[in-house]
Design a protein around this motif. Structure first.
Motif, PDB file in Angstrom:
ATOM      1  N   LEU A  59      -6.179   9.659   6.537  1.00  0.00           N
ATOM      2  CA  LEU A  59      -5.864   8.270   6.967  1.00  0.00           C
ATOM      3  C   LEU A  59      -6.740   7.118   6.104  1.00  0.00           C
ATOM      4  O   LEU A  59      -6.446   5.982   5.639  1.00  0.00           O
ATOM      5  CB  LEU A  59      -6.166   8.027   8.417  1.00  0.00           C
ATOM      6  N   ILE A  60      -8.050   7.566   5.669  1.00  0.00           N
ATOM      7  CA  ILE A  60      -8.974   6.871   5.241  1.00  0.00           C
ATOM      8  C   ILE A  60      -8.323   6.548   3.755  1.00  0.00           C
ATOM      9  O   ILE A  60      -8.387   5.181   3.077  1.00  0.00           O
ATOM     10  CB  ILE A  60     -10.315   7.334   5.202  1.00  0.00           C
ATOM     11  N   ARG A  61      -8.083   7.499   3.099  1.00  0.00           N
ATOM     12  CA  ARG A  61      -7.464   7.421   1.789  1.00  0.00           C
ATOM     13  C   ARG A  61      -6.598   6.301   1.697  1.00  0.00           C
ATOM     14  O   ARG A  61      -6.365   5.444   0.566  1.00  0.00           O
ATOM     15  CB  ARG A  61      -7.011   8.833   1.106  1.00  0.00           C
ATOM     16  N   VAL A  62      -5.353   6.373   2.548  1.00  0.00           N
ATOM     17  CA  VAL A  62      -4.054   5.913   2.623  1.00  0.00           C
ATOM     18  C   VAL A  62      -4.824   4.225   2.846  1.00  0.00           C
ATOM     19  O   VAL A  62      -4.227   3.330   2.313  1.00  0.00           O
ATOM     20  CB  VAL A  62      -3.139   6.313   3.725  1.00  0.00           C
ATOM     21  N   ALA A  63      -5.676   4.277   3.786  1.00  0.00           N
ATOM     22  CA  ALA A  63      -6.015   2.731   3.952  1.00  0.00           C
ATOM     23  C   ALA A  63      -6.886   2.068   2.928  1.00  0.00           C
ATOM     24  O   ALA A  63      -6.554   0.987   2.467  1.00  0.00           O
ATOM     25  CB  ALA A  63      -6.812   2.782   5.061  1.00  0.00           C
ATOM     26  N   VAL A  64      -7.520   2.975   2.360  1.00  0.00           N
ATOM     27  CA  VAL A  64      -8.110   2.345   0.829  1.00  0.00           C
ATOM     28  C   VAL A  64      -6.977   2.068  -0.170  1.00  0.00           C
ATOM     29  O   VAL A  64      -7.206   0.924  -0.519  1.00  0.00           O
ATOM     30  CB  VAL A  64      -9.165   3.303   0.249  1.00  0.00           C
TER      31      VAL A  64
END
Lengths: 160, 138
Positions: A59-64
């Protein structure tokens, strides 16, 4: 992923995704759009996640990624006053609100690593992987961000 | 600073309504058929890109919803619904796949892998048979 599983992830990590997005794009409306996009991507994702932590990192990676995409697109136009937004957040004290303004005034390249390192407690190596940066770059950015925040806080104290 | 920073950011929260909105979207959605092969979907969407681009040009850039059904191996079928915005960007039903026209005119699919990284592949070498394709003005 069932609707129930998804609802659980959305409730547990919605705030994390939102904060990462806010650090990326510095705008509450855009951050909410990114959060919704990222969560919907999770719902459609066919990857078999190994663990809860795998989901969180995904989720964090995709948000970035989404934040970077928005910044480079023509849609990155909406700008609301950060002070105005800070006024809507339930900060405990004016100092907290001021720290928020100082942190958000940092360049984007400093904000996201700072958030992942200090708030999410990821190591430098993990932050580097999540942001697709070299470890040495993360280290330098964290150091410079700390210096800038300290300088701004000192200046603020002197002014008041 | 670390403690102050943590305390400060713990106050920053997403709107519960926005989170609930996303949950409601997925709850109201019927379970989708599992795509056996991502590239099959990509190929379907590549056709959709070509079809949609032509239709969009004809409509003067109007926003369309396209539904493309495809028969694969004579039995599996998948429906892909997406929006065409500007004539060069197409999204899948919920936005997992994005197909764009590459610099060389080839369709390029971009999707997110298991680590959350974006992967782009050119998809010009796949064949398929489209059963139906229709455009509906929104």
């Amino acid at each position: 992923m069932t609707a129930e599983e998804f609802a659980g992830y959305a409730k547990r990590y919605g705030d994390t995704v939102y904060r990462v997005a806010l650090n990326c794009c510095k705008n509450a409306a855009d951050a909410e759009d990114i959060m919704q996009t990222v969560l919907l991507k999770l719902y459609r994702e066919k990857t078999e996640f190994d663990s809860e932590e795998h989901v969180k990192r995904w989720l964090i990676r995709v948000a970035v990624n989404e934040g970077r995409k928005l910044r480079s697109s023509g849609w990155f136009k909406r700008r609301a006053s950060l002070e105005e937004y800070a006024g809507t957040v339930d900060f405990e004290s004016p100092e907290e609100s001021e720290l928020f303004i100082i942190v958000m005034a940092l360049p984007e390249k400093y904000r996201v690593p700072l958030y992942l390192y200090y708030y999410e407690d990821y190591t430098i190596k993990e932050v580097a992987a999540l942001c697709k940066l070299k470890e040495s770059t993360v280290q330098t950015r964290l150091q410079r961000a700390r210096e800038r925040v300290k300088k701004a806080l000192t200046k603020q104290e002197e002014d008041s | 600073m670390e403690e102050k920073y943590k305390k400060m950011f713990s106050r920053v929260k997403a709107s519960p309504e926005k989170i609930q909105e996303v949950i409601a979207m997925t709850e109201s959605r019927k379970p989708r058929r599992i795509v056996r092969n991502l590239l099959v979907t990509a190929a379907i969407m590549a056709l959709a890109v070509l079809t949609a681009m032509g239709a969009n040009a004809a409509s003067g850039g109007e926003l369309f919803t396209y539904v493309v059904s495809c028969t694969f191996n004579g039995q599996d079928s998948e429906t892909v619904e997406y929006h065409l915005d500007s004539g060069d960007v197409v999204k899948g039903g919920l936005g997992s796949y994005v197909v764009i026209e590459g610099e060389d005119g080839k369709a390029v699919i971009t999707y997110t892998d298991g680590d959350g990284n974006e992967v782009s592949n050119s998809i010009d070498a796949f064949s398929f048979e489209a059963k139906t394709a229709k455009a509906v003005t929104e």
